[in-house]
Write a protein that holds these residues in place. Structure first.
Motif, PDB file in Angstrom:
ATOM      1  N   ASN A  98      -4.563   3.485  -6.107  1.00 36.63           N
ATOM      2  CA  ASN A  98      -4.164   4.237  -4.935  1.00 36.63           C
ATOM      3  C   ASN A  98      -3.256   3.497  -3.785  1.00 36.63           C
ATOM      4  O   ASN A  98      -2.978   4.001  -2.785  1.00 36.63           O
ATOM      5  CB  ASN A  98      -5.362   4.899  -4.147  1.00 36.63           C
ATOM      6  N   THR A  99      -3.264   2.228  -4.214  1.00 39.46           N
ATOM      7  CA  THR A  99      -2.345   1.224  -2.992  1.00 39.46           C
ATOM      8  C   THR A  99      -1.032   0.748  -3.570  1.00 39.46           C
ATOM      9  O   THR A  99      -0.388  -0.167  -2.855  1.00 39.46           O
ATOM     10  CB  THR A  99      -3.251   0.145  -2.504  1.00 39.46           C
ATOM     11  N   GLN A 118      -5.393  -7.230  -2.885  1.00 37.71           N
ATOM     12  CA  GLN A 118      -4.190  -8.188  -2.320  1.00 37.71           C
ATOM     13  C   GLN A 118      -4.043  -9.406  -3.189  1.00 37.71           C
ATOM     14  O   GLN A 118      -2.939  -9.669  -3.627  1.00 37.71           O
ATOM     15  CB  GLN A 118      -4.247  -8.470  -0.890  1.00 37.71           C
ATOM     16  N   PRO A 162       0.689  -1.306  -0.186  1.00 31.91           N
ATOM     17  CA  PRO A 162       0.075  -0.050   0.063  1.00 31.91           C
ATOM     18  C   PRO A 162       0.985   1.414  -0.043  1.00 31.91           C
ATOM     19  O   PRO A 162       2.033   1.337   0.360  1.00 31.91           O
ATOM     20  CB  PRO A 162      -0.858  -0.026   1.264  1.00 31.91           C
ATOM     21  N   THR A 205      -0.985   4.157   4.413  1.00 30.60           N
ATOM     22  CA  THR A 205      -2.070   3.436   4.050  1.00 30.60           C
ATOM     23  C   THR A 205      -2.009   1.932   4.858  1.00 30.60           C
ATOM     24  O   THR A 205      -1.037   1.230   4.365  1.00 30.60           O
ATOM     25  CB  THR A 205      -2.417   3.246   2.462  1.00 30.60           C
ATOM     26  N   PRO A 206      -2.713   1.905   5.662  1.00 24.94           N
ATOM     27  CA  PRO A 206      -2.549   0.585   6.524  1.00 24.94           C
ATOM     28  C   PRO A 206      -3.010  -0.623   5.448  1.00 24.94           C
ATOM     29  O   PRO A 206      -4.081  -0.552   4.978  1.00 24.94           O
ATOM     30  CB  PRO A 206      -3.491   0.950   7.749  1.00 24.94           C
ATOM     31  N   ALA A 231      -4.639  -3.104   6.456  1.00 24.94           N
ATOM     32  CA  ALA A 231      -5.931  -3.422   6.644  1.00 24.94           C
ATOM     33  C   ALA A 231      -6.781  -2.785   5.682  1.00 24.94           C
ATOM     34  O   ALA A 231      -8.160  -3.330   5.452  1.00 24.94           O
ATOM     35  CB  ALA A 231      -6.171  -3.228   8.013  1.00 24.94           C
ATOM     36  N   SER A 232      -6.615  -1.747   5.193  1.00 24.41           N
ATOM     37  CA  SER A 232      -7.504  -1.033   4.327  1.00 24.41           C
ATOM     38  C   SER A 232      -7.420  -1.456   2.988  1.00 24.41           C
ATOM     39  O   SER A 232      -8.289  -0.733   2.078  1.00 24.41           O
ATOM     40  CB  SER A 232      -7.109   0.509   4.323  1.00 24.41           C
ATOM     41  N   VAL A 233      -6.465  -2.192   2.480  1.00 25.51           N
ATOM     42  CA  VAL A 233      -6.510  -2.788   1.384  1.00 25.51           C
ATOM     43  C   VAL A 233      -7.394  -3.932   1.258  1.00 25.51           C
ATOM     44  O   VAL A 233      -7.323  -4.875   2.046  1.00 25.51           O
ATOM     45  CB  VAL A 233      -5.076  -3.249   0.916  1.00 25.51           C
ATOM     46  N   SER A 234      -8.336  -4.049   0.136  1.00 28.16           N
ATOM     47  CA  SER A 234      -9.304  -4.973   0.124  1.00 28.16           C
ATOM     48  C   SER A 234      -8.613  -6.342  -0.323  1.00 28.16           C
ATOM     49  O   SER A 234      -7.444  -6.349  -0.783  1.00 28.16           O
ATOM     50  CB  SER A 234     -10.197  -4.733  -0.897  1.00 28.16           C
ATOM     51  N   GLU A 279      -8.893   1.402  -6.873  1.00 24.05           N
ATOM     52  CA  GLU A 279      -8.430   1.094  -5.565  1.00 24.05           C
ATOM     53  C   GLU A 279      -6.805   0.684  -5.806  1.00 24.05           C
ATOM     54  O   GLU A 279      -5.893   1.271  -4.926  1.00 24.05           O
ATOM     55  CB  GLU A 279      -8.987  -0.044  -4.554  1.00 24.05           C
TER      56      GLU A 279
END
Length: 147
Positions: free
Chosen positions: A145-146, A18, A4, A8-9, A11-14, A142
């Motif tokens: 941004n990650t 991943q 990320p 960006t943690p 955990a916030s990545v779907s 998403e």
């Protein structure tokens, strides 16, 4: 694997993001002759990259892959030969192959000179089939941004 953006943690990545990053990395690691792989959005932004690539190299390669597909689409508009399937650039010590994964996304692969282009092309097609099922416009945004 792609990580990320700073701040960006994880955990916030779907899970889907991943999983897509894992698929790109796995493609580069498990495809005979592949050196590295990236996924690129339609606007030329990097959305995933194999773990062995430097971010700056991956960003530059993303722009190149986007431009290659744009040129190939220009040919298909001028000549009634159909849409491009794969674009291949042969270099002294290897190849760059680019194919469309889905609307809004493409796959770029650096391959060694000893690679079987038929095998790489087949694996790219198989990757595109698997990735099309999970790629949505929301997931592409998403991933932008990650990465």
């Amino acid at each position: 694997m792609t990580k990320p953006a700073p701040g960006t943690p994880l955990a916030s990545v779907s899970a889907e993001a991943q999983n897509f990053n894992w698929l790109v990395n796995r493609f580069a690691q498990n495809t005979a002759g592949a050196i590295a792989a990236i996924a690129v959005s339609a606007d030329g932004l990097l959305i995933a990259m194999s773990s062995d690539m430097a971010r700056s190299s991956a960003d530059r390669l993303a722009a190149i892959c986007s431009a290659m597909l744009s040129l190939a689409n220009g040919v298909s508009e001028c000549h009634p030969l159909g849409l491009p399937d794969k674009v291949i650039i042969e270099l002294e010590q290897g190849y760059l192959l680019v194919c469309t994964i889905s609307i809004g996304c493409s796959l770029g692969v650096l391959a060694s000179k000893s690679a079987s282009l038929g095998t790489i092309a087949y694996e790219m097609a198989m990757f595109a089939n698997r990735a099309t099922a999970v790629l949505s416009p929301q997931l592409i945004e998403e991933l932008k941004n990650t990465v």
